[in-house]
Motif scaffolding. Structure first.
Motif, PDB file in Angstrom:
ATOM      1  N   LEU B  97      44.207  30.241  44.359  1.00 19.09           N
ATOM      2  CA  LEU B  97      44.228  31.544  43.756  1.00 19.09           C
ATOM      3  C   LEU B  97      44.574  32.569  44.889  1.00 19.09           C
ATOM      4  O   LEU B  97      44.360  32.282  46.034  1.00 19.09           O
ATOM      5  N   GLN B  98      45.032  33.687  44.638  1.00 18.57           N
ATOM      6  CA  GLN B  98      45.527  34.609  45.381  1.00 18.57           C
ATOM      7  C   GLN B  98      44.554  35.843  44.985  1.00 18.57           C
ATOM      8  O   GLN B  98      43.463  36.148  45.786  1.00 18.57           O
ATOM      9  N   CYS B  99      45.030  36.636  44.070  1.00 17.70           N
ATOM     10  CA  CYS B  99      44.249  37.700  43.706  1.00 17.70           C
ATOM     11  C   CYS B  99      43.044  37.406  42.982  1.00 17.70           C
ATOM     12  O   CYS B  99      41.892  38.069  42.748  1.00 17.70           O
ATOM     13  N   GLY B 100      43.218  36.259  42.304  1.00 17.25           N
ATOM     14  CA  GLY B 100      42.005  35.695  41.458  1.00 17.25           C
ATOM     15  C   GLY B 100      41.942  36.066  39.970  1.00 17.25           C
ATOM     16  O   GLY B 100      40.808  35.570  39.424  1.00 17.25           O
ATOM     17  N   PHE B 101      42.775  36.878  39.585  1.00 24.81           N
ATOM     18  CA  PHE B 101      42.649  37.402  38.298  1.00 24.81           C
ATOM     19  C   PHE B 101      42.534  36.347  36.965  1.00 24.81           C
ATOM     20  O   PHE B 101      42.086  36.406  36.118  1.00 24.81           O
ATOM     21  N   CYS B 102      43.775  35.491  37.470  1.00 18.97           N
ATOM     22  CA  CYS B 102      43.732  34.513  36.320  1.00 18.97           C
ATOM     23  C   CYS B 102      42.880  33.360  36.588  1.00 18.97           C
ATOM     24  O   CYS B 102      42.811  32.456  35.553  1.00 18.97           O
ATOM     25  N   CYS B 134      50.072  32.975  35.884  1.00 16.02           N
ATOM     26  CA  CYS B 134      49.533  33.591  37.138  1.00 16.02           C
ATOM     27  C   CYS B 134      50.502  34.321  37.878  1.00 16.02           C
ATOM     28  O   CYS B 134      51.965  33.939  38.025  1.00 16.02           O
ATOM     29  N   ARG B 135      50.361  35.624  38.185  1.00 17.08           N
ATOM     30  CA  ARG B 135      51.341  36.477  38.846  1.00 17.08           C
ATOM     31  C   ARG B 135      51.607  36.365  40.586  1.00 17.08           C
ATOM     32  O   ARG B 135      52.288  36.774  40.903  1.00 17.08           O
ATOM     33  N   CYS B 136      50.515  35.374  41.062  1.00 16.51           N
ATOM     34  CA  CYS B 136      50.492  35.443  42.516  1.00 16.51           C
ATOM     35  C   CYS B 136      50.950  34.196  43.177  1.00 16.51           C
ATOM     36  O   CYS B 136      51.958  34.204  43.733  1.00 16.51           O
ATOM     37  N   THR B 137      50.369  32.913  42.733  1.00 19.34           N
ATOM     38  CA  THR B 137      50.626  32.009  43.374  1.00 19.34           C
ATOM     39  C   THR B 137      51.910  31.185  43.408  1.00 19.34           C
ATOM     40  O   THR B 137      51.919  30.332  44.393  1.00 19.34           O
TER      41      THR B 137
HETATM   42  S1  FES Z   1      45.991  34.708  41.690  1.00 23.39           S
HETATM   43 FE1  FES Z   1      46.647  36.433  40.949  1.00 23.39          FE
HETATM   44  S2  FES Z   1      47.257  36.136  38.949  1.00 23.39           S
HETATM   45 FE2  FES Z   1      46.982  34.020  39.605  1.00 23.39          FE
END
Ligand code: FES
Ligand SMILES: Cc1cc2nc3c(=O)[nH]c(=O)nc-3n(C[C@H](O)[C@H](O)[C@H](O)COP(=O)(O)OP(=O)(O)OC[C@H]3O[C@@H](n4cnc5c(N)ncnc54)[C@H](O)[C@@H]3O)c2cc1C
Ligand code: FES
Lengths: 263, 155
Positions: B97-102, B134-137
């Motif tokens: 995870l990065q931002c953790g939202f998903c 997921c928008r980050c990983t």
């Molecule tokens: S960790 Fe940021 S949307 Fe998946």
């Protein structure tokens, strides 16, 4: 979403009466289409009648037919030992609908009643020559799908089950829209008692249809090359931002030939 | 307003809700279980996935009333005291995870995936997480996390 009255009757008779007695009542099955539509306020029913308590789910074999209850989820069809044994192509189709979470809630009755022009089940119903059972009558797939998001169902008519005659072989191939996972083009090819039947979803301006050119080619020579070689006309096919009618016509041949190869 | 009762993370809960209340609203607003996220509210992203009677479902596309009498598990219900669930632990180990939202939805979906298929291939993991965005990983470390958790959960 506007508010509404919620009902959860315990029989299909009671469900039909609840919808009949409401101002603008609607059946609620898996809610995977209806709830998003209500959130967008494209549907504003006064009453929702949840079918979850009506004992409408399950798969049974009845002679030469596989009968699937309207409330059977896509996941239950995909993983049913009966469906896998008797019509494996139908189990595979169900396993390719949307994503796992959608398959855990969405139902065959809801999908067929909705008749989305890009939905998967209508192709199976038409190719296999299924019969739609309602609380009032039985309707052949040919008569049932009457146009985009349009069916032969009358106001308040409830689908109770769908009966699929077992084919000698069948397979479904879809070219999914990579964002929505609905079919850009999906083709079910079935070898049935009534000859080879080929049904196409995702492509037609009026929803699901049978591809006469491919059926004729496969009737003469059941091979992937014959399916790919049958010229499919772009007339009456959809053009939108995802694909032109010509591209869809091409994909119909490609998906049909892959389906034949998978039969 | 209709009355509602269900079991959430092993505890019996009840409430009075409007019929149009979504399951995710009931969890977040009535029960303060804000670990379940709303990413899109259009059934696409999977941030809101919880388990209902053991199966992963999008709680933004389900009425609270449809969970009447059900056993619901949210991300808050996974850890055993201070011990994370193996899936949570694997996301931590593998930088899943990065931002953790998903992440709450990813973890809930991934557990359902491994429950159905205890030994998934990389392709099956990618396929099985189709409903989670997921928008980050870039997904690679999520896939690694799920593969590791599957090994731990199976042993
Ligand atoms: S960790 Fe940021 S949307 Fe998946
Ligand atoms: C992210 C996402 C991806 C999807 N991808 C696909 C896909 O790839 N392929 C595909 O085919 N579908 C796809 N779908 C749609 C999904 O298959 C739905 O489950 C299905 O279209 C509707 O079934 P439901 O049980 O959810 O019905 P609901 O949403 O509850 O109802 C749909 C309509 O049918 C009516 N209805 C329901 N049951 C009955 C009945 N027994 N008798 C009469 N009327 C009834 C309802 O009143 C309503 O008008 C997707 C949906 C989502 C959210
Ligand atoms: S918030 Fe439910 S799917 Fe995105």
């Amino acid at each position: 979403m506007y508010d509404f009255n919620y009902h959860k009757p315990s029989s299909s008779n009671a469900a039909a009466s609840a919808v009949a007695g409401a101002d603008d009542g609607k059946f609620l099955a898996g809610g995977q289409t209806l709830l998003p539509t209500m959130k967008q306020r494209l549907a504003m029913p006064s009453d929702l009648v949840d079918l979850a308590g009506c004992d409408l789910s399950g798969v049974r074999v009845d002679g030469d037919n596989l009968v699937i209850g309207a409330m059977t989820t896509h996941d239950a069809v995909a993983t049913s030992a009966e469906v896998q044994a008797h019509i494996p192509g139908l189990a595979a189709l169900a396993a390719g609908i949307g994503d796992q979470q959608v398959r855990n809630r969405g139902t065959i009755g809801g999908s067929v009643a909705n008749n989305d022009p890009a939905a998967d089940y209508p192709a199976a119903c038409l190719a296999l020559g299924a019969t739609i059972h309602t609380d009032r009558r039985t309707i052949t797939a040919e008569d049932f799908f009457t146009g985009m998001f349009d069916t032969a169902l009358d106001e308040g008519e409830l689908i109770t089950a769908i009966a699929f005659p077992k084919p000698a072989a069948c397979a479904y191939q879809k070219f999914p829209n990579p964002a929505s996972r609905y079919a850009l083009v999906g083709v079910m090819v079935a070898k049935t008692g009534g000859g080879v039947r080929v049904a196409v979803t995702g492509a037609g301006e009026n929803g699901v249809f049978r591809a006469a050119e491919i059926e004729a080619a496969l009737g003469a020579n059941f091979s992937a090359d014959a399916a790919a070689g049958a010229a499919v006309s772009a007339d009456g096919l959809n053009s939108d931002l995802h694909a032109s009618a010509e591209y869809r016509a091409h994909l119909v041949g490609v998906m049909a030939s892959r389906a034949v190869a998978a039969c | 307003m209709p009355n509602l009762s269900m079991t959430v993370n092993g505890k019996a809960v009840q409430g009075e809700v409007e019929a149009r209340t979504l399951l995710v609203q009931f969890l977040r607003e009535n029960l303060d279980l804000t670990g379940t996220h709303v990413g899109c509210d259009t059934s696409q992203c999977g941030a809101c996935v919880v388990h209902v009677n053991g199966a992963a479902m999008k709680s933004c596309t389900m009425l609270a009333m449809q969970a009447e009498g059900a056993e619901v598990t949210t991300i808050e219900g996974l850890a055993d005291g201070d011990t994370l669930h193996p899936m949570q632990e694997a996301f931590r180990n593998n930088h899943g995870l990065q931002c953790g939202f998903c992440t709450p939805g990813m973890v809930m979906s991934a557990i359902d995936l491994v429950n159905r298929n205890p030994n998934p291939s990389e392709e099956e993991i990618r396929d099985g997480l189709e409903g989670n965005i997921c928008r980050c990983t870039g997904y690679h470390n999520i896939v690694k996390s799920v593969a590791e958790a599957a090994r731990v959960m199976g042993s």
